[in-house]
Motif scaffolding. Sequence first.
Motif, PDB file in Angstrom:
ATOM      1  N   ILE A 172       0.335 -14.535   6.722  1.00 24.88           N
ATOM      2  CA  ILE A 172       1.466 -13.793   6.927  1.00 24.88           C
ATOM      3  C   ILE A 172       1.633 -12.856   5.701  1.00 24.88           C
ATOM      4  N   VAL A 173       1.299 -13.375   4.377  1.00 25.05           N
ATOM      5  CA  VAL A 173       1.331 -12.209   3.373  1.00 25.05           C
ATOM      6  C   VAL A 173       0.416 -11.031   3.275  1.00 25.05           C
ATOM      7  N   ALA A 174      -1.028 -11.629   4.005  1.00 24.24           N
ATOM      8  CA  ALA A 174      -1.856 -10.630   3.885  1.00 24.24           C
ATOM      9  C   ALA A 174      -1.394  -9.613   5.145  1.00 24.24           C
ATOM     10  N   THR A 175      -0.799  -9.909   6.244  1.00 29.27           N
ATOM     11  CA  THR A 175      -0.412  -8.975   7.195  1.00 29.27           C
ATOM     12  C   THR A 175       0.549  -8.050   6.558  1.00 29.27           C
ATOM     13  N   LEU A 176       1.683  -8.753   5.836  1.00 32.66           N
ATOM     14  CA  LEU A 176       2.554  -7.783   5.080  1.00 32.66           C
ATOM     15  C   LEU A 176       2.149  -6.654   4.419  1.00 32.66           C
ATOM     16  N   LEU A 177       1.064  -7.255   3.659  1.00 30.58           N
ATOM     17  CA  LEU A 177       0.263  -6.443   2.457  1.00 30.58           C
ATOM     18  C   LEU A 177      -0.247  -5.218   3.140  1.00 30.58           C
ATOM     19  N   ILE A 178      -1.031  -5.629   4.280  1.00 27.43           N
ATOM     20  CA  ILE A 178      -1.771  -4.285   5.240  1.00 27.43           C
ATOM     21  C   ILE A 178      -0.474  -3.529   5.675  1.00 27.43           C
ATOM     22  N   ILE A 179       0.612  -3.887   6.066  1.00 30.83           N
ATOM     23  CA  ILE A 179       1.518  -3.048   6.750  1.00 30.83           C
ATOM     24  C   ILE A 179       2.155  -2.323   5.483  1.00 30.83           C
ATOM     25  N   THR A 180       2.732  -2.706   4.444  1.00 30.08           N
ATOM     26  CA  THR A 180       2.957  -2.012   3.285  1.00 30.08           C
ATOM     27  C   THR A 180       1.741  -0.851   2.862  1.00 30.08           C
ATOM     28  N   PHE A 181       0.589  -1.227   2.836  1.00 29.67           N
ATOM     29  CA  PHE A 181      -0.441  -0.345   2.364  1.00 29.67           C
ATOM     30  C   PHE A 181      -0.519   0.741   3.383  1.00 29.67           C
ATOM     31  N   PHE A 182      -0.526   0.279   4.710  1.00 28.45           N
ATOM     32  CA  PHE A 182      -0.207   1.369   5.925  1.00 28.45           C
ATOM     33  C   PHE A 182       0.772   2.236   5.717  1.00 28.45           C
ATOM     34  N   ILE A 183       1.936   2.048   5.430  1.00 29.50           N
ATOM     35  CA  ILE A 183       3.027   2.862   4.951  1.00 29.50           C
ATOM     36  C   ILE A 183       2.904   3.796   3.855  1.00 29.50           C
ATOM     37  N   THR A 184       2.434   3.030   2.714  1.00 28.32           N
ATOM     38  CA  THR A 184       2.080   3.857   1.746  1.00 28.32           C
ATOM     39  C   THR A 184       1.014   5.133   1.646  1.00 28.32           C
ATOM     40  N   SER A 185       0.081   4.589   2.305  1.00 30.31           N
ATOM     41  CA  SER A 185      -1.163   5.429   2.671  1.00 30.31           C
ATOM     42  C   SER A 185      -0.649   6.646   3.569  1.00 30.31           C
ATOM     43  N   ALA A 186       0.004   6.437   4.595  1.00 30.27           N
ATOM     44  CA  ALA A 186       0.357   7.607   5.509  1.00 30.27           C
ATOM     45  C   ALA A 186       1.459   8.068   4.517  1.00 30.27           C
ATOM     46  N   ASP A 187       2.478   7.742   3.947  1.00 25.97           N
ATOM     47  CA  ASP A 187       3.645   8.390   3.095  1.00 25.97           C
ATOM     48  C   ASP A 187       2.778   9.349   2.278  1.00 25.97           C
ATOM     49  N   SER A 188       1.872   8.766   1.211  1.00 26.84           N
ATOM     50  CA  SER A 188       1.096   9.572   0.495  1.00 26.84           C
ATOM     51  C   SER A 188       0.383  10.779   1.022  1.00 26.84           C
ATOM     52  N   ALA A 189      -0.132  10.415   2.217  1.00 29.64           N
ATOM     53  CA  ALA A 189      -0.817  11.390   2.827  1.00 29.64           C
ATOM     54  C   ALA A 189      -0.378  12.565   3.376  1.00 29.64           C
ATOM     55  N   ILE A 190       1.005  12.412   3.877  1.00 31.18           N
ATOM     56  CA  ILE A 190       2.046  13.294   4.422  1.00 31.18           C
ATOM     57  C   ILE A 190       2.562  14.141   3.199  1.00 31.18           C
ATOM     58  N   PHE A 191       2.621  13.663   2.153  1.00 27.72           N
ATOM     59  CA  PHE A 191       3.253  14.029   1.042  1.00 27.72           C
ATOM     60  C   PHE A 191       2.011  15.182   0.469  1.00 27.72           C
ATOM     61  N   VAL A 192       0.951  14.862   0.506  1.00 26.81           N
ATOM     62  CA  VAL A 192      -0.112  15.667  -0.047  1.00 26.81           C
ATOM     63  C   VAL A 192      -0.605  16.826   1.041  1.00 26.81           C
ATOM     64  N   LEU A 193      -0.546  16.483   2.324  1.00 23.34           N
ATOM     65  CA  LEU A 193      -0.558  17.439   3.532  1.00 23.34           C
ATOM     66  C   LEU A 193       0.408  18.636   3.379  1.00 23.34           C
TER      67      LEU A 193
END
Length: 507
Positions: free
Chosen positions: A396-417
Amino acid sequence: MTFIISLSIVLIIVLFGVFSPELFANAANYVLHITTTNFGWFYLIVTFGFLLFCIFLAFSKYGKIPLGQDDDEPEYSLPTWFAMLFSAGMGIGLVFWGVAEPVSHYFAPPAGITGQTTEAAQTALRYAFFHWGLHPWGIYAVIALSLAYFQFRKGAKGLISSTFAPLLGGQTNGPIGKAIDILAVIATAFGVATSLGLGTLQINGGLSHLFGLPSNTFVQITIIAIITVLFLLSATTGLDKGIKLLSNTNLFLAMGLLFLTLVFGPTSFLFDTFTSTLGSYLNNLISMSLRLTPFTQGNWVANWTLFYWSWWIAWAPFVGMFIARVSKGRTIKEFVICVMLVPSLLSFIWFSVFGGTALHLEIFDRAPIGEAVQRDVSTALFFTLEHLPMGFVLAIVATLLIITFFITSADSAIFVLGMLSSDGKLNPSNRVKITWGILQSSIAVVLLLSGGLEGLQTASIVAALPFAIIMVLMCYSLLLALGEEERQAKKKRKAQQRKLEKLLEQL
């Protein structure tokens, strides 16, 4: 102009993937084959060169130069800065490959090593260190350092093209500069979409493993839709709120999962594994950096090392711009040491704990981890965790971590784009960020539909080769600028000394 052109090109490629998914996957595979077959030597040399270049700058006379004005202070504390570096640079990839890569190397090691042996296990972890350690962070550091120097020290725009001012002069705003920025946007869009696709597959794998949710395209598209809403909400709150909060959350969850796995796993074995693998990695660093197999015609290096180097280069515009944005006020020496060593060390610990645990289960406990990796790479981590005490909680912790990493990567990416396509604005408008956010998710969906994991991976390296050449020129441009600054500083010191001598003579 950059926004319209890059958006149009990305849309054309996305539509190509929608209407001809098989042709799209075949084209991506063809590009990968041509790149790794004909330019493998180039990738190895330039990637090793980037690493040496960064080390040289850190310990040269330029190391004391700040990435900003002389009185600028860092915007973020060291823990928050490290969290942002880790989340943007590796994130989902580490969680995805932490178990799968070492186990894959154990069963199918480089040429000359027999699989499923002690040597294969040692080599497996050493190459995981190699693929996720100093080299990728050397690639990221080259772009981040150049951007931060020209943007915060010289007052240039936050664009890739701005780093070429010593070479191009006024042409940085002309067609050549625009072409560089457009290529950076395309590389970022597809590089990050690859990561989002991998994250979607693993979130689906985690939910399937935990709750029996089916693993299919419909579920994956639903996951992308839900996550898209979440990262758009985060993106519109700004850098100091959304990304900062999520990065700290990522680091907290990652360290929690790492610590629990270390405690519940074969703890003493994992400490021994980390120590011996680190020594082996450092001892073989140069030979691994320049390793090709021209006489055996093996494809292991192409399938792993060359793919990774091209993947990191495709990611470099995004990660480099983001790292530059959050690194104002650091000196060149502090920047290089922290950016290269701290995330690399975290990666080494990560692979030692998760890869070491998986190999221990496979070798000593006869758990079929290898079969799980071959069956579905995206569920390998969860299959490993279930063999540990409190395995369900860890999953469960691993799944939550993947979700937060997912959001952060996308968030950072659209900020840079947004920055890239808004003439380098440090805080792009929400309209631009939302546009890129929706398109980013659309690319991930198309790539999933067009070829699954293989299509995702191969599509990420389309722009890597030309961008590697751009990065080589970027190093030269940065050296010219630093040399000029040093010459100006010497002139200023001599003028001050002459002025002081005249004053003393008058006395």
